[in-house]
Motif scaffolding. Sequence first.
Motif, PDB file in Angstrom:
ATOM      1  N   ASN A 290       0.820  -1.209   0.000  1.00 28.94           N
ATOM      2  CA  ASN A 290       0.000   0.000   0.000  1.00 28.94           C
ATOM      3  C   ASN A 290       0.855   1.260   0.000  1.00 28.94           C
ATOM      4  OD1 ASN A 290      -2.808  -1.154   2.098  1.00 28.94           O
ATOM      5  ND2 ASN A 290      -2.274  -1.600  -0.023  1.00 28.94           N
ATOM      6  N   LEU A 291       1.901   1.271   0.811  1.00 26.71           N
ATOM      7  CA  LEU A 291       2.770   2.437   0.874  1.00 26.71           C
ATOM      8  C   LEU A 291       3.471   2.668  -0.460  1.00 26.71           C
ATOM      9  CD1 LEU A 291       4.078   4.749   2.383  1.00 26.71           C
ATOM     10  CD2 LEU A 291       5.720   3.114   3.363  1.00 26.71           C
ATOM     11  N   ASN A 292       3.922   1.589  -1.092  1.00 25.85           N
ATOM     12  CA  ASN A 292       4.543   1.725  -2.407  1.00 25.85           C
ATOM     13  C   ASN A 292       3.536   2.231  -3.441  1.00 25.85           C
ATOM     14  OD1 ASN A 292       7.157   1.017  -1.733  1.00 25.85           O
ATOM     15  ND2 ASN A 292       6.864  -1.156  -2.179  1.00 25.85           N
TER      16      ASN A 292
ATOM     17  N   LEU B  99      -0.993  -2.267  -6.246  1.00 26.09           N
ATOM     18  CA  LEU B  99      -0.438  -2.139  -4.901  1.00 26.09           C
ATOM     19  C   LEU B  99      -1.438  -1.476  -3.960  1.00 26.09           C
ATOM     20  CD1 LEU B  99       3.127  -0.915  -5.937  1.00 26.09           C
ATOM     21  CD2 LEU B  99       2.509  -3.194  -5.119  1.00 26.09           C
ATOM     22  N   LEU B 100      -2.171  -0.507  -4.467  1.00 24.27           N
ATOM     23  CA  LEU B 100      -3.196   0.146  -3.645  1.00 24.27           C
ATOM     24  C   LEU B 100      -4.339  -0.804  -3.319  1.00 24.27           C
ATOM     25  CD1 LEU B 100      -3.396   3.593  -5.509  1.00 24.27           C
ATOM     26  CD2 LEU B 100      -2.277   3.143  -3.319  1.00 24.27           C
ATOM     27  N   ASN B 101      -4.579  -1.752  -4.216  1.00 23.24           N
ATOM     28  CA  ASN B 101      -5.671  -2.710  -4.017  1.00 23.24           C
ATOM     29  C   ASN B 101      -5.246  -3.932  -3.203  1.00 23.24           C
ATOM     30  OD1 ASN B 101      -8.047  -1.626  -5.393  1.00 23.24           O
ATOM     31  ND2 ASN B 101      -6.822  -1.761  -7.266  1.00 23.24           N
ATOM     32  N   ALA B 102      -3.968  -3.996  -2.857  1.00 22.80           N
ATOM     33  CA  ALA B 102      -3.490  -5.139  -2.062  1.00 22.80           C
ATOM     34  C   ALA B 102      -4.119  -5.105  -0.677  1.00 22.80           C
ATOM     35  CB  ALA B 102      -1.970  -5.099  -1.954  1.00 22.80           C
ATOM     36  N   THR B 103      -4.423  -6.275  -0.157  1.00 24.45           N
ATOM     37  CA  THR B 103      -5.052  -6.379   1.167  1.00 24.45           C
ATOM     38  C   THR B 103      -4.063  -6.958   2.177  1.00 24.45           C
ATOM     39  OG1 THR B 103      -5.928  -8.569   0.624  1.00 24.45           O
ATOM     40  CG2 THR B 103      -7.336  -6.658   0.166  1.00 24.45           C
ATOM     41  N   GLY B 104      -4.358  -6.724   3.443  1.00 21.72           N
ATOM     42  CA  GLY B 104      -3.561  -7.313   4.517  1.00 21.72           C
ATOM     43  C   GLY B 104      -2.503  -6.403   5.090  1.00 21.72           C
ATOM     44  N   ASP B 105      -2.243  -5.258   4.472  1.00 19.99           N
ATOM     45  CA  ASP B 105      -1.250  -4.338   5.011  1.00 19.99           C
ATOM     46  C   ASP B 105      -1.818  -3.576   6.216  1.00 19.99           C
ATOM     47  OD1 ASP B 105       0.476  -5.096   3.045  1.00 19.99           O
ATOM     48  OD2 ASP B 105       0.368  -3.235   1.895  1.00 19.99           O
ATOM     49  N   ALA B 106      -0.954  -3.258   7.135  1.00 22.47           N
ATOM     50  CA  ALA B 106      -1.370  -2.415   8.258  1.00 22.47           C
ATOM     51  C   ALA B 106      -1.700  -1.016   7.745  1.00 22.47           C
ATOM     52  CB  ALA B 106      -0.258  -2.343   9.299  1.00 22.47           C
TER      53      ALA B 106
ATOM     54  N   VAL C 229      -7.112   4.957  -4.623  1.00 19.69           N
ATOM     55  CA  VAL C 229      -7.435   4.419  -5.950  1.00 19.69           C
ATOM     56  C   VAL C 229      -8.199   5.464  -6.760  1.00 19.69           C
ATOM     57  CG1 VAL C 229      -8.807   2.693  -7.185  1.00 19.69           C
ATOM     58  CG2 VAL C 229      -7.375   1.996  -5.256  1.00 19.69           C
ATOM     59  N   ALA C 230      -9.165   6.128  -6.131  1.00 19.01           N
ATOM     60  CA  ALA C 230      -9.927   7.178  -6.817  1.00 19.01           C
ATOM     61  C   ALA C 230      -9.009   8.336  -7.206  1.00 19.01           C
ATOM     62  CB  ALA C 230     -11.057   7.669  -5.918  1.00 19.01           C
ATOM     63  N   PHE C 231      -8.060   8.687  -6.336  1.00 21.38           N
ATOM     64  CA  PHE C 231      -7.099   9.742  -6.646  1.00 21.38           C
ATOM     65  C   PHE C 231      -6.266   9.352  -7.865  1.00 21.38           C
ATOM     66  CE2 PHE C 231      -3.099  11.965  -6.392  1.00 21.38           C
ATOM     67  CZ  PHE C 231      -3.391  13.218  -5.855  1.00 21.38           C
ATOM     68  N   ALA C 232      -5.777   8.109  -7.885  1.00 22.11           N
ATOM     69  CA  ALA C 232      -4.950   7.642  -9.007  1.00 22.11           C
ATOM     70  C   ALA C 232      -5.739   7.689 -10.316  1.00 22.11           C
ATOM     71  CB  ALA C 232      -4.457   6.221  -8.729  1.00 22.11           C
TER      72      ALA C 232
END
Length: 491
Positions: free
Chosen positions: A123-125, A182-189, A206-209
């Motif tokens: 998510n951070l990436n 990467l933004l759609n990845a799940t499980g990150d803190a 995701v909407a911003f991108a």
Amino acid sequence: MTRKYRLNLKQALFIMLVAAVGFSGCKKYLDVNQNPNNPENVDPTFLLPTTQAAISQVVGNSFQVFGNIWAQYWTQSPLASQYKSIDQYSPTNTDFDNPWLNLYRVALINDDMILKSPKSSANLNGIAYVLKAYTFQLATDAFGDVPLSQALQPTVYRNPKYDTQQAVYDSIFVYIHKALPLLNATGDASLGAQDMIFQGNMTQWVAFANTLELRAYLRLSNVDPATAQAGIAALYATKPAFLTTDATITYTATGGNENPLYNEMVSPVLAQTQNVVASSTIVKAFTQNNDPRLGKFFTLFIDKVAPVDSLESIPQGSFLDYPNKKVSPPSPLVGGEADNPASATAPVKLISAAESYFLQAEAVARGWAAGDVTALYDAGITASFAATGAGDPTTYINGLPALTTASVNDKVKAIITQKYYAMCGFQGFEAWTEWRRTGYPTFFAITAHSLIDPGQLPLRMLYPSSELTSNSSYPGTVPIYKPVWWGLPNP
């Protein structure tokens, strides 16, 4: 309850300094191509607010001043002098040293450290790639050709080459496409308070991108319409969500944490001097439209009665012709009133909800996307009225010409002109950029005391003096009246 994370630039630079010293030991930690030898030694989440703060410093301060003056919302006050050269179209290369430093040597270098860190999450990436796309678009829209492929490589640390704007735009789309999975990845803190824009909300990122991608493709509407149309079609095929709320960084009235423009205005250098005031260009347009937002974007004088009459403006750049005249300042809503502490809490808008709706409306108007152009156009106006507290926009909207029977060009003209009104004070750089792309609105005036060739308006920013003196790849000074790659020539 999640607390919003607020960081001033001094704090951000301190974080970057600690990080840079921790893994490089190099005193020139601000250099555009400084080598982060061991990015694994720093927590990459500390670098996210640093990156975001540097971007907001550019969007909300230096580009805000240049943009709002060159978009003819603001003009230099007759009672001050700070921005006379900007209003006369005669800035110097040194005027752009700070924004260049914040874009390249703070925002992009910290963003790159996030992407290189083995400790960074998906998510951070993803956020880092979006911010990289956003920052490079800011840089290339302002300056034209800019360092890209060698900009952050330590092996060419001294003299990065300048890549074409077309290459920079190609990279913007690549970065956004890398970001989305990467933004759609799940499980990150959750990043929570470390993310000053969306507090770790990946749906919003995701909407911003998606909105940023739409903006970037529409920027190519004149120079490469085939690519723009194909790119927008591919974007819409993914059934994208776009921003419906403002993407902002918020501030407080606490010392050092204020809106970046206000923070500079109250600094010892400017000492609360009111340098920017209302330009007659925008005041006349709002007045002719009976637009209630006029009194929201500018401060009215209390010794007048009628709302329109109580706002004082001067023609663009005419500060020499009105000695001792008191002119209405930008309101605290946009952070532009120097002696009003309420300006401290004005947000910096990276992309507004109004802009998002107008971008979608333009894509539909051009026939490049499916949708209801009138509904999207009305939604853009409605979002602007809501953001300013201007009340119910129904009467205003009903007084506008219908889009249903208009030609494509007339639809685009109406959409961009209404976007221009919505961006007043909040998004000066973006409004000026859209005028450079489309030629709308059509009522800009030549500044009263221009110091460049007659009939010319500024179409780009100058490369900073720091590049002239330190980068042997410096391409030479390009006149401010020469259009950028995607831009129109002067009318």
